[in-house]
Design a protein around this motif. Structure first.
Motif, PDB file in Angstrom:
ATOM      1  N   ALA A  11     -53.105  32.744  19.016  1.00 47.07           N
ATOM      2  CA  ALA A  11     -52.385  33.331  17.815  1.00 47.07           C
ATOM      3  C   ALA A  11     -50.934  33.281  18.241  1.00 47.07           C
ATOM      4  O   ALA A  11     -50.492  33.269  19.333  1.00 47.07           O
ATOM      5  N   ASP A  20     -54.875  34.766  13.273  1.00 51.72           N
ATOM      6  CA  ASP A  20     -53.999  33.682  13.397  1.00 51.72           C
ATOM      7  C   ASP A  20     -52.555  34.208  13.827  1.00 51.72           C
ATOM      8  O   ASP A  20     -51.909  33.525  14.490  1.00 51.72           O
ATOM      9  N   LYS A  59     -55.743  32.457   5.876  1.00 49.71           N
ATOM     10  CA  LYS A  59     -55.065  32.584   7.524  1.00 49.71           C
ATOM     11  C   LYS A  59     -55.289  34.408   7.562  1.00 49.71           C
ATOM     12  O   LYS A  59     -55.463  34.884   6.688  1.00 49.71           O
ATOM     13  N   LEU A  66     -46.716  29.673  11.481  1.00 50.16           N
ATOM     14  CA  LEU A  66     -48.068  28.701  11.489  1.00 50.16           C
ATOM     15  C   LEU A  66     -47.478  27.400  11.553  1.00 50.16           C
ATOM     16  O   LEU A  66     -48.363  26.419  11.720  1.00 50.16           O
TER      17      LEU A  66
END
Ligand code: UDP
Length: 447
Positions: free
Chosen positions: A179, A158, A73, A442
């Motif tokens: 993102a 991300d 990531k 995430l």
């Protein structure tokens, strides 16, 4: 006797001291301190394993465990300066540690002209409650530079973390990315200028989350908010354990007598840090308990207001030989560490404060610490458990006297304070918070 007199007479006077580190006339009776005309090269950054000796192996292994789910990531940090100030100092440590955990982190710094930084400085002060007239021109300058920086940067990561108000409007780039965007606010927003906050708020509301440094700094927002305390690096020059011989050398250079109790405040010469109040409290306390006062600050020579405050402090001190005022250059981390380490008591008698990292530094060194009950200081000083909170000059004087005359209680406070920092305010705890937040974001913000 005669030779000693000659030695005293021939030693440094203020006017001969090129760096002006010793600002008090007592320097006339001291050996000439070393001067720091050139900043020393920075020490190499520590690795994760180096922290094991301080926080224990399980803490470091837990970081590795938490990072596993984040491998590959990517993260981008954006702030407004690469050097100077607490944010840059923290990022300088955080970014390599995250990289070591395989969380690739890019750090970008926004650019701008003087006009931009004048506007953002005014915003900063206004958000801390200073009066300000927000003009259309200031808004345009702010938006134009944010847009220029947006066009200059790529956002392929991300997660994007924007630090503080200066680049806050770069959230405009979010629509072109997938993102998660986070606003990390390091400043105290508890009493912001309504116009400036009203201008910034629509940008902040577009982020996926916001992070504040204290419960009291947060605002009502329609997005999730997280609490991340600021942190110190226990391996930095400011906070690492020093040899006693070095501490002694620094005290000798500054004429500090280690055989007598030492009360210290380390702070910019700023009225909100109340250095004059500290002098008054010290003078009251010393009537009952022998002690010296060290006021170590910096930046007074290049900050006109700092120079005025320093003058006020010198007036309050008068010819008192027990007060040592040091105006140090900014690269004296080791010397600040030595002064804090040599102290019997550390004071941070602020009238207003952000988080108060000097308090964290003192607690980490196990020092009984007295702090003004403002800003982030009560997060660190739990009254009578990890330190003493005060609300007045008399209160501060009373606590200095009390701690000097109750050394066992003072030692216990220092021990508790160090544990409190170890648990909550070290760099490793900060890395842990980032890893957990990245996991949450995430997963689409679901904890
Ligand atoms: N500091 C320093 N030299 C000085 C005065 C302060 O290095 O002459 C450091 C201090 O050790 C701490 C930081 O500057 O790390 C000040 O942070 P704090 O949050 O206490 O106050 P601020 O100055 O940011 O309001």
């Amino acid at each position: 006797m005669e030779s000693m007199k000659q030695e005293l007479e021939s030693s440094t006077t203020l006017s001969e001291d090129p760096a002006g580190q010793i600002a008090h006339s007592r320097s006339e009776r001291r050996a000439k301190p070393r001067t720091w005309e050139i900043p020393p090269a920075p020490a190499p950054a520590p690795h994760l394993d180096d922290y094991k000796s301080i926080v224990g192996e399980p803490v470091v292994e837990e970081l590795r465990f938490l990072a596993r789910g984040l491998a590959k990531k990517t993260l981008k940090m954006v702030n407004s300066t690469a050097v100077g100030g607490g944010v840059a100092e923290m990022l300088n440590r955080l970014v390599p540690l995250l990289a070591e955990l395989d969380v690739t982190t890019h750090w970008d710094v926004i650019t701008g002209g003087n006009d931009f930084f004048e506007v953002t400085k005014a915003f900063h002060n206004a958000l801390h409650g200073a009066p300000y007239e927000l003009t259309r021109e200031a808004q345009e300058i702010f938006l134009t530079y944010n847009e220029q920086n947006r066009q200059r940067m790529q956002f392929n990561e991300d997660i994007v973390v924007i630090h503080d108000p200066q680049p806050a409007a770069m959230i405009g780039a979010r629509k072109d990315t997938s993102a998660q965007w986070v606003w990390r606010c390091h400043i105290d927003l508890s009493n912001p200028h309504p116009q400036v906050w009203g201008f910034l708020r629509p940008f902040i509301e577009q982020y996926n989350a916001a992070i504040f440094s204290s419960q009291t700094f947060a605002r009502q927002l329609p997005i999730p908010q997280y609490l991340f305390y600021p942190c110190i690096d226990p391996l930095s020059e400011k906070n690492k354990k020093l040899d006693d011989s070095f501490v002694q050398k620094v005290c000798d250079e500054f004429g500090i007598d280690r055989s007598r109790p030492i009360v210290t405040q380390v702070s910019r010469f700023d009225r909100l840090k109340d250095p004059v109040g500290v002098v008054q409290a010290f003078k009251l306390a010393r009537k009952y308990a022998d002690c010296q006062l060290v006021l170590a600050g910096g930046g007074a020579s290049d900050d006109p207001e700092g120079a005025i405050v320093l003058k006020e402090v010198k007036e309050a001190v008068g010819n008192d030989p027990d007060v040592i005022i040091l105006d140090l250059p900014p690269w004296c981390a080791l010397e600040i560490n030595a002064l804090q380490s040599a102290s019997t008591i550390v004071v941070q008698k602020s009238l207003r404060e952000g988080f108060g990292l000097t308090v964290t530094e003192a607690l980490w060194k196990g020092k009984p610490t007295i702090g003004g009950a403002v800003g982030g200081i009560p997060n660190q000083i739990i009254h009578k458990l990890t330190g003493m909170l005060v609300h007045s000059i008399e209160g501060c004087a009373y606590q200095i006297r009390y701690l000097l005359t109750h050394p066992e209680f003072a030692t216990q406070l220092g021990r508790n304070g160090r544990e409190h920092v170890k648990e909550n305010f070290l760099m490793t705890t900060n890395v842990r918070r980032w890893l957990l937040l990245l996991q949450i974001l995430l997963r689409g913000g679901k904890a």
